[in-house]
Design a protein around this motif. Structure first.
Motif, PDB file in Angstrom:
ATOM      1  N   VAL A 202      13.357   7.912  10.197  1.00 28.33           N
ATOM      2  CA  VAL A 202      12.176   8.623   9.697  1.00 28.33           C
ATOM      3  C   VAL A 202      12.560  10.075   9.396  1.00 28.33           C
ATOM      4  O   VAL A 202      12.296  10.590   8.308  1.00 28.33           O
ATOM      5  CB  VAL A 202      11.019   8.594  10.731  1.00 28.33           C
TER       6      VAL A 202
ATOM      7  N   ASN B  15       0.818  -1.222   0.000  1.00 29.73           N
ATOM      8  CA  ASN B  15       0.000   0.000   0.000  1.00 29.73           C
ATOM      9  C   ASN B  15       0.851   1.271   0.000  1.00 29.73           C
ATOM     10  O   ASN B  15       0.584   2.227   0.730  1.00 29.73           O
ATOM     11  CB  ASN B  15      -0.966  -0.017   1.192  1.00 29.73           C
TER      12      ASN B  15
ATOM     13  N   THR C 150      13.001   5.941   3.000  1.00 29.54           N
ATOM     14  CA  THR C 150      11.705   5.473   2.520  1.00 29.54           C
ATOM     15  C   THR C 150      11.689   3.967   2.287  1.00 29.54           C
ATOM     16  O   THR C 150      10.624   3.377   2.151  1.00 29.54           O
ATOM     17  CB  THR C 150      11.310   6.156   1.191  1.00 29.54           C
ATOM     18  N   VAL C 151      12.865   3.359   2.223  1.00 28.00           N
ATOM     19  CA  VAL C 151      12.914   1.923   1.959  1.00 28.00           C
ATOM     20  C   VAL C 151      13.725   1.229   3.043  1.00 28.00           C
ATOM     21  O   VAL C 151      14.805   1.685   3.421  1.00 28.00           O
ATOM     22  CB  VAL C 151      13.543   1.633   0.577  1.00 28.00           C
TER      23      VAL C 151
ATOM     24  N   GLY D 181      14.686  10.757   6.373  1.00 22.19           N
ATOM     25  CA  GLY D 181      14.063  10.622   5.060  1.00 22.19           C
ATOM     26  C   GLY D 181      14.165   9.243   4.434  1.00 22.19           C
ATOM     27  O   GLY D 181      13.969   9.096   3.227  1.00 22.19           O
TER      28      GLY D 181
ATOM     29  N   GLY E 177      -4.238   7.996   2.067  1.00 23.48           N
ATOM     30  CA  GLY E 177      -4.096   7.012   3.142  1.00 23.48           C
ATOM     31  C   GLY E 177      -2.996   6.008   2.858  1.00 23.48           C
ATOM     32  O   GLY E 177      -2.812   5.048   3.600  1.00 23.48           O
ATOM     33  N   LYS E 178      -2.259   6.222   1.758  1.00 25.85           N
ATOM     34  CA  LYS E 178      -1.205   5.264   1.397  1.00 25.85           C
ATOM     35  C   LYS E 178       0.122   5.629   2.044  1.00 25.85           C
ATOM     36  O   LYS E 178       0.294   6.736   2.562  1.00 25.85           O
ATOM     37  CB  LYS E 178      -1.056   5.208  -0.119  1.00 25.85           C
ATOM     38  N   LYS E 179       1.059   4.712   1.968  1.00 23.92           N
ATOM     39  CA  LYS E 179       2.306   4.846   2.739  1.00 23.92           C
ATOM     40  C   LYS E 179       3.444   5.488   1.959  1.00 23.92           C
ATOM     41  O   LYS E 179       3.683   5.119   0.810  1.00 23.92           O
ATOM     42  CB  LYS E 179       2.739   3.463   3.230  1.00 23.92           C
ATOM     43  N   ARG E 180       4.129   6.367   2.642  1.00 19.14           N
ATOM     44  CA  ARG E 180       5.307   6.982   2.042  1.00 19.14           C
ATOM     45  C   ARG E 180       6.562   6.234   2.465  1.00 19.14           C
ATOM     46  O   ARG E 180       7.596   6.825   2.758  1.00 19.14           O
ATOM     47  CB  ARG E 180       5.407   8.441   2.476  1.00 19.14           C
ATOM     48  N   PHE E 181       6.450   4.957   2.543  1.00 14.67           N
ATOM     49  CA  PHE E 181       7.603   4.126   2.903  1.00 14.67           C
ATOM     50  C   PHE E 181       7.289   2.695   2.514  1.00 14.67           C
ATOM     51  O   PHE E 181       6.119   2.328   2.370  1.00 14.67           O
ATOM     52  CB  PHE E 181       7.868   4.204   4.413  1.00 14.67           C
ATOM     53  N   GLY E 182       8.339   1.907   2.347  1.00  8.97           N
ATOM     54  CA  GLY E 182       8.158   0.490   2.062  1.00  8.97           C
ATOM     55  C   GLY E 182       9.118  -0.319   2.923  1.00  8.97           C
ATOM     56  O   GLY E 182      10.321  -0.117   2.848  1.00  8.97           O
ATOM     57  N   ILE E 183       8.556  -1.171   3.767  1.00  5.47           N
ATOM     58  CA  ILE E 183       9.402  -2.016   4.613  1.00  5.47           C
ATOM     59  C   ILE E 183       9.165  -3.459   4.177  1.00  5.47           C
ATOM     60  O   ILE E 183       8.024  -3.905   4.122  1.00  5.47           O
ATOM     61  CB  ILE E 183       9.017  -1.888   6.097  1.00  5.47           C
TER      62      ILE E 183
ATOM     63  N   LEU F 249       9.869  11.633  -3.370  1.00  5.99           N
ATOM     64  CA  LEU F 249       9.291  12.360  -2.234  1.00  5.99           C
ATOM     65  C   LEU F 249      10.342  13.296  -1.636  1.00  5.99           C
ATOM     66  O   LEU F 249      11.512  12.945  -1.541  1.00  5.99           O
ATOM     67  CB  LEU F 249       8.799  11.378  -1.168  1.00  5.99           C
TER      68      LEU F 249
ATOM     69  N   LEU G 281       8.746   6.542  -4.575  1.00  6.96           N
ATOM     70  CA  LEU G 281       9.280   6.922  -3.259  1.00  6.96           C
ATOM     71  C   LEU G 281      10.531   7.790  -3.398  1.00  6.96           C
ATOM     72  O   LEU G 281      10.782   8.668  -2.578  1.00  6.96           O
ATOM     73  CB  LEU G 281       9.590   5.678  -2.423  1.00  6.96           C
TER      74      LEU G 281
ATOM     75  N   ARG H  78       2.614   6.292  11.855  1.00  4.46           N
ATOM     76  CA  ARG H  78       2.011   7.492  12.433  1.00  4.46           C
ATOM     77  C   ARG H  78       2.307   8.746  11.625  1.00  4.46           C
ATOM     78  O   ARG H  78       1.489   9.647  11.551  1.00  4.46           O
ATOM     79  CB  ARG H  78       2.564   7.697  13.843  1.00  4.46           C
ATOM     80  N   MET H  79       3.492   8.814  11.032  1.00  5.16           N
ATOM     81  CA  MET H  79       3.954  10.092  10.480  1.00  5.16           C
ATOM     82  C   MET H  79       4.126  10.091   8.974  1.00  5.16           C
ATOM     83  O   MET H  79       4.449  11.113   8.394  1.00  5.16           O
ATOM     84  CB  MET H  79       5.310  10.452  11.096  1.00  5.16           C
ATOM     85  N   ARG H  80       3.999   8.943   8.343  1.00  7.33           N
ATOM     86  CA  ARG H  80       4.317   8.873   6.924  1.00  7.33           C
ATOM     87  C   ARG H  80       3.167   8.362   6.094  1.00  7.33           C
ATOM     88  O   ARG H  80       3.354   7.626   5.133  1.00  7.33           O
ATOM     89  CB  ARG H  80       5.516   7.932   6.735  1.00  7.33           C
TER      90      ARG H  80
END
Ligand SMILES: Cc1ncc(C[n+]2csc(CCOP(=O)(O)OP(=O)(O)O)c2C)c(N)n1
Ligand code: SF4
Ligand SMILES: [Mg+2]
Lengths: 351, 616
Positions: B224, A322, B229-230, B227, B260-266, A331, A328, B252-254
């Motif tokens: 975080v 998601n 993101t991955v 910056g 509603g989507k994520k600014r990160f990928g784990i 950003l 990315l 909480r912050m990204r």
């Protein structure tokens, strides 16, 4: 040896694609592989496919591991960034690259040693993760670059150069990819451009993990009698079960296929894979059908080719995570850094 | 009869528990109470590689002066809740100290000591009478001993009730039941014993605006803010909570407010090879990426670290060190991956290291590491350890300057590529600015210009494959130059010149900082004075070299067997080995004051004996 860039002279009569580019615009530097190596034909098929799809080459990222096959990306798509990583670990590098920028097209090129021996783990997992990429294995049943040792795809009972019989079971990457959840699974032969080019076009247009196992003979170390990965053997034992035509979404679909004769599968961008199965009972959208056919042909000593399985519309890694639609890597500070106010609140929560 | 220990706001207390019985939150409540009374506190978890059943301890040092490293030696108070470890726990109490135990079962006669105060409280029995359900009985036994301590040590009961209402906000029934359990122990202790005992607490303002947080939480938060993101990772103690923290804060912050989507990928990868592969792929493609691991993971990552070094791809790797080699002591602390990280991978490789010494530095170093790794286009390894990563530390509040920007390093984007003049050709490995750092491009930047092939094989300045010696050497020399540039950009050492005339100095790094002020104060009482240098990064800057040059004898204090920092200093600075003396502690517990003081004094007296021996 240093590679000499090819001449950039274009013959005025060379056909151009929608971007006004010629086939030669998609080539890379001069190959240093052995003359006749199957991998060069795979590279040529990639060039052809990208040319015909009118892909902007710089929007493709080429990733590979280590091996003759993994060197091959140097020799196609010279305007694309390439990454020759480490032996067997291209899938993880591709995963990271894809996470960073979902907007590019990812093309992985690997060998059977790279993907089935040292890299079997990473291969299995990248399939499971459903990374949106095209993954080609140029499969010669041997380690070309280290001079001909058997790889994990060498068939049991086949003979290596020098006459030694392979006693371990060979790994079938197509079956593995199927069971791990690949949504586009094909097998072909480097010597059969007719079949291979549409399969690559379909794979590049597929959203999800597209896998193509290309039999790609090593003329130097595995092209002798007794090998099951030689040109002669493959020509005699290929069994093309499902032929595929790729119809880009812009072209009008003129001939509607008759049921039982061909099956049209729509890709996410509106293009169509038109499949013709030699055996009517075969359903290319069914995994069990694919498994059964692969196994039946293997028992007969035949190598089944064509688009063996296609699942359109399955979700891929970014969708499963998601992540935002934007890449990315695009950003900025404002979108990423929460700032001091938030930190002050956090400090309070640490008291 | 030995006189019972008397002290105010200065003691070490140790809780002996059974893993998995819910003691952690009770013990944490105790540490928070001390903190809320304004008294400096440092709790430490001492736990086995086990989920349930084995003994665990929680050691808390309370010190008005802010000395929060381990003292070493015995403890002043033990709260013994684990029958399995009773004998060891009785033995841990200092003469004159206090032994509090669950007297539901009598203490075996053989374990009685007459040089300590033995305080029996029937916690199990009290909870059996008060609570009906077995789970509650087990959990509230822990809260009950905290209640007893409130009475015995004279801790303001209200501090606890406030903490409970904060912790269980909105779940009033939990506040009530926990308070009941607290009172159970409190009332019993008040009724039965003379309270307070010789050791007690007083409110203070020694904590100021400090916070209590663990290093891994701060590191994850730093990623975080930096910056990232991955993140590709693979679970391993003691690094796992770095990624858990990053993930929690990102959730909480990204989150993109519109979608509603994520600014990160784990992505939890299949192993550490794959974890660092993700970081390399993402960084190559222009995202900020990191992974966290511990020793075994570093070993697995080495081949990839060499690729990133040679192909010049930014990598941020947080190594929360534990006891090695091999699986070693997975739940104990050490600083023993120094050389493995500085020189990770085959061939001539050198990596940038930073050594955070407290959670604030964990936060800052991890946030800044993305700027540094991108500026330097190379792996940067943050060398934390279990002591720092997994324990709560009292430290200054975290800060962020809102006018900050990310420094993405030397990247040519579409526009710059477009503006390259005729005849100007992009070369990935051209040292245009003469600092060893070249310009890179991201994949997909420009239709015609800037594409190149990234590889671990030797290449020329235009990234074309070559094994010609001259090209190879040219490139390797430039990497050395880049390494020297790095020394100017990474965190500077903290040097304290007590007196220019001192001939002796201590050199240390990371969590050893926690005991250094106290150790130096103790040494000073014995007439021994030192200048000091806390190293915060590698490669070493000129400042480090000058400091070493300026002293005759330097005690290099570290938490490993082989004196790895000493080796690195000798190797990199070519200083005279006889001037660098190792003071080592590596039993898996954080270095105590007594190891520093004892190590230095032993060395000096051995030297003295040798000299008098020579003279006679
Ligand atoms: C870690 C590691 N081990 C071994 C090698 C040596 N090596 C290079 S290529 C190769 C095998 C390549 O086989 P394959 O992937 O089938 O490629 P092909 O050359 O056959 O196309 C090996 C073992 C290496 N580069 N790295
Ligand atoms: S050794 Fe084999 S695989 Fe390698 S280039 Fe030659 S023919 Fe191709
Ligand atoms: Mg091969």
């Amino acid at each position: 040896m240093t590679c000499v860039p090819k001449s950039k002279f274009h013959h005025p009569q060379l056909p151009v694609n929608e971007l006004g580019l010629t086939y030669r615009d998609y080539e890379g530097s001069m190959s240093t592989l052995c003359a006749g190596c199957g991998h060069d034909s795979v590279g040529a098929a990639v060039v052809q496919a990208c040319f015909e799809l009118s892909l902007p080459a710089h929007r493709v990222a080429k990733l590979s591991g280590i091996g003759c096959s993994s060197k091959a990306p140097t020799y196609f798509l010279g305007k694309s960034h390439g990454f020759n990583s480490v032996h067997g670990r291209m899938p993880s590098v591709a995963t990271g690259a894809n996470l960073a920028n979902r907007e590019l097209i990812y093309l992985g090129m690997s060998g059977d040693g790279d993907s089935a021996s040292i890299g079997l783990g990473q291969f299995a997992h990248v399939v499971r993760r459903k990374l949106n990429m095209t993954y080609i294995v140029a499969n010669n049943g041997a380690y070309g670059l280290t001079k001909g040792q058997p790889s994990a795809t060498a068939d049991r009972g086949s003979l290596m150069k020098g006459g030694k019989e392979v006693t371990d079971e060979g790994i079938d990457l197509v079956s593995l990819a199927l069971s791990m959840g690949a949504t586009y699974v094909a097998r072909s032969f480097s010597g059969d451009k007719e079949e291979l080019v549409p399969l690559i076009k379909g794979a590049l247009s597929h959203k999800g993990f597209a896998f193509i196992d290309v039999m790609s003979p090593c003329v130097t170390f595995n092209n002798h009698q007794g090998s099951t990965k030689s040109y002669d053997y493959l020509r005699d034992h290929m069994e093309s079960l499902i032929s595929a035509d790729f119809i880009p979404h812009k072209s009008e679909i003129t001939v509607q296929s008759e049921p039982g004769e061909a099956q049209d599968i729509f890709m996410h961008d509106g293009s169509v894979m038109r499949l013709r199965a030699a055996d009517e009972s075969y359903d290319p959208c069914s995994r069990s059908s694919a498994f059964a056919a692969i196994e039946a042909h293997r028992e007969k000593g035949e190598v089944l080719t064509g688009l063996l399985y296609l699942e359109s519309g399955a979700s891929h890694l970014h969708e499963n995570l998601n992540t935002v639609d934007k890449a990315l890597n695009g950003l900025g500070y404002k979108e990423l850094c929460p700032g001091d106010e938030v930190l002050k609140e956090l400090n309070e929560s640490f008291r | 009869m030995i006189k019972p220990i008397q002290s105010v706001n200065d003691f070490v207390i140790k809780f002996a528990n059974v893993n998995g019985t819910g003691s952690a939150s009770a013990n944490n409540l105790f540490a928070k109470a001390v903190f809320n009374m304004g008294v400096p506190v440092s709790p430490r978890n001492i736990f086995p590689s086990n989920i349930q059943g084995l003994p665990t301890w929680y050691e808390v040092r309370v010190n008005q002066d802010g000395y929060l490293g381990r003292r070493g030696g015995g403890v002043d108070i033990v709260v013994a809740m684990n029958p399995q470890s009773l004998a060891d726990d009785v033995a841990a109490v200092l003469p004159g100290g206090y032994f509090i135990y669950d007297s539901t079962n009598p203490l075996p006669e053989s374990l009685r000591r007459d040089d300590i105060q033995i305080i029996g409280i029937p916690f199990t029995e009290l909870c059996r009478q008060q609570f009906s359900n077995t789970k509650q009985r087990m959990l509230f036994k822990n809260i009950a001993y905290i209640g007893a301590l409130a009475a015995l040590l004279d801790i303001d009961f209200e501090v606890f009730t406030q903490l409970l209402s904060k912790q269980f906000k909105g779940k009033e029934h939990l506040v009530t039941s926990n308070t009941t359990a607290l009172e159970l122990g409190y009332v019993y202790a008040k009724k039965t014993f003379e309270c307070p005992i010789g050791i007690r607490m007083e409110k203070s303002d020694a904590v100021g605006d400090k916070i209590l947080v663990d290093g891994n939480t701060a590191s994850g938060l730093g990623c975080v803010y930096g910056g990232a993101t991955v993140c590709g990772w693979y679970p391993i103690t003691p690094s796992t909570s770095v990624v858990e923290s990053y993930s929690r804060f990102c959730e909480r912050m990204r989150i993109d407010p519109a979608s509603g989507k994520k600014r990160f990928g784990i992505v939890q990868m299949e192993d550490e090879l794959a974890a660092i592969g993700v970081v390399i792929g993402a960084s190559w493609n222009g995202a900020r990426a990191f992974t966290a691991t511990s020793g075994p993971g570093v070993s697995l990552m080495s081949e990839f670290l060499g690729l990133a070094y040679f192909a010049e791809i930014p990598v941020v790797l947080i190594n929360v060190q534990r006891g090695g080699p091999s699986t070693g002591m997975p739940t104990r602390t050490q600083q023993s991956d120094l050389l493995a990280c500085a020189y990770a991978s085959h061939g001539d490789t050198k990596h940038v290291l930073t050594f955070p010494a407290n959670p604030k530095e964990c936060f800052e170093f991890s946030a800044e590491s993305f700027d540094l790794a991108e500026r330097l286009q190379t792996p940067l390894i943050i060398m934390s350890d279990l002591e720092l990563g997994m324990n709560d530390w009292l430290c200054d509040p975290l800060e962020w300057k809102d006018d900050s920007q990310f420094d993405r390093g030397k990247v040519l984007h579409e526009e710059q590529l477009e503006n390259l003049k005729d005849g100007e050709r992009f070369g990935r490995y051209l040292d245009v600015d003469d600092d060893g750092i070249c310009y890179r491009t991201y994949p997909g930047a420009h239709p015609e210009k800037g594409a190149f092939f990234t590889r671990g094989t030797s290449r020329d300045r235009h990234a074309l494959y070559t094994e010609e010696g001259a090209h190879y050497v040219d490139n390797m020399e430039r990497l050395v130059k880049k390494h020297r540039t790095a020394a100017k950009l990474i965190p500077a050492p903290i040097i304290n010149i007590d007196d220019k005339r001192h001939k002796m100095a201590v050199v240390y790094y990371g969590t050893t900082d926690n005991v250094m002020a106290e150790s130096l104060a103790k040494l000073e009482k014995q007439g021994l004075k030192f200048n000091s240098m806390r190293l915060r990064s590698y490669p070493f800057s000129d400042e480090v070299a000058e400091f070493i040059e300026g002293h005759e004898r330097l005690f290099v204090v570290e938490q490993n067997r082989d004196g790895q920092m000493r080796t690195l200093l000798i190797d990199e600075l070519e200083c005279d080995p006889s001037r660098l003396v190792s003071v080592l502690h590596y039993d898996g517990m954080a270095i105590p004051v007594e190891a520093v003081v004892g190590g230095i004094i032993n060395n000096l007296s051995a030297e003295q004996n040798r000299k008098t021996g020579e003279a006679s």
